[in-house]
Motif scaffolding. Structure first.
Motif: not given
Lengths: 137, 137
Positions: A31-32, A34-36, A39
């Motif tokens: 999840e981290d 994917t978000n990074r 971003a």
């Protein structure tokens, strides 16, 4: 250890896996990451597994998952630093990590990602040339 | 976890600290880093501590040690990713990490090391110019 640090280095995100991955940690990492990717607009994900002596089917599936999700977000995943014994075990387990690129070490993995970026930039430039040329044709 | 992976990225070595450091692990890391600096000729050492929620005097001393040894081998140490709470605790403990440079994240740390490399290259070029000019003076 509640989450694995993700570092942005140049055009890539870098993750060094050093600890035993349990379900929650693997989910948090996916999840981290994917978000990074979203971003930062990173074009590559380097996952260093040189610290791992054993890669079982759980880790193998996690790596394949990360690669699939990253690809959908236009980032290439390169697994680096695999130990020889780990490569042998993975093949024996029938896990050949489809869709996951590998490189001997982080430096070569970074070179792979840079080469892909350069190729993308060339394609973009070629497309623009075609568009420039089109009205005159 | 018998040793912490050290990655070579461009001109720097990168270490991500994610696990509790005990004496032996810290000693092994210092020794491995020293050997890798010599083997690779790296000009910088990036130590990411974004995974650490607590930095005590033991870790503080280890970081200072690594910085001192690296400096003797002509490599600059940059500690990156320090959490705000960790910075506050370090100052409260009276540990201001002398001789250790810090940067907000790995990307800025890498920029620091690249800037130092560029400055060294300029100095070298200037020295050569002086030598070239000397016979004519």
């Amino acid at each position: 250890m509640e989450r694995i640090p993700i570092l942005k280095i140049g055009p890539a995100l870098l993750v060094t896996i050093q600890v035993d991955m349990h379900d929650q940690l693997a989910l948090t990492l996916e999840e981290d990451l994917t978000n990074r990717i979203v971003a930062t607009g990173a074009k590559g994900v380097l996952i260093d597994i040189s610290g791992l002596e054993i890669v079982d089917s759980f880790i193998g599936r996690m790596l394949a998952n990360i690669a699939s999700v990253s690809r959908m977000l236009d980032a290439e995943t390169v697994v680096v630093g695999m130990r020889p014994a780990v490569a042998i075990t993975l093949v024996e387990l029938g896990l050949s990590l489809p869709g996951v690129r590998t490189a001997l070490n982080a430096e070569r993995g970074m070179a792979l990602i840079s080469a892909r970026l350069a190729a993308l930039a060339r394609d973009d430039a070629a497309d623009e040339d075609d568009e420039d040329a089109a009205p005159g044709a």
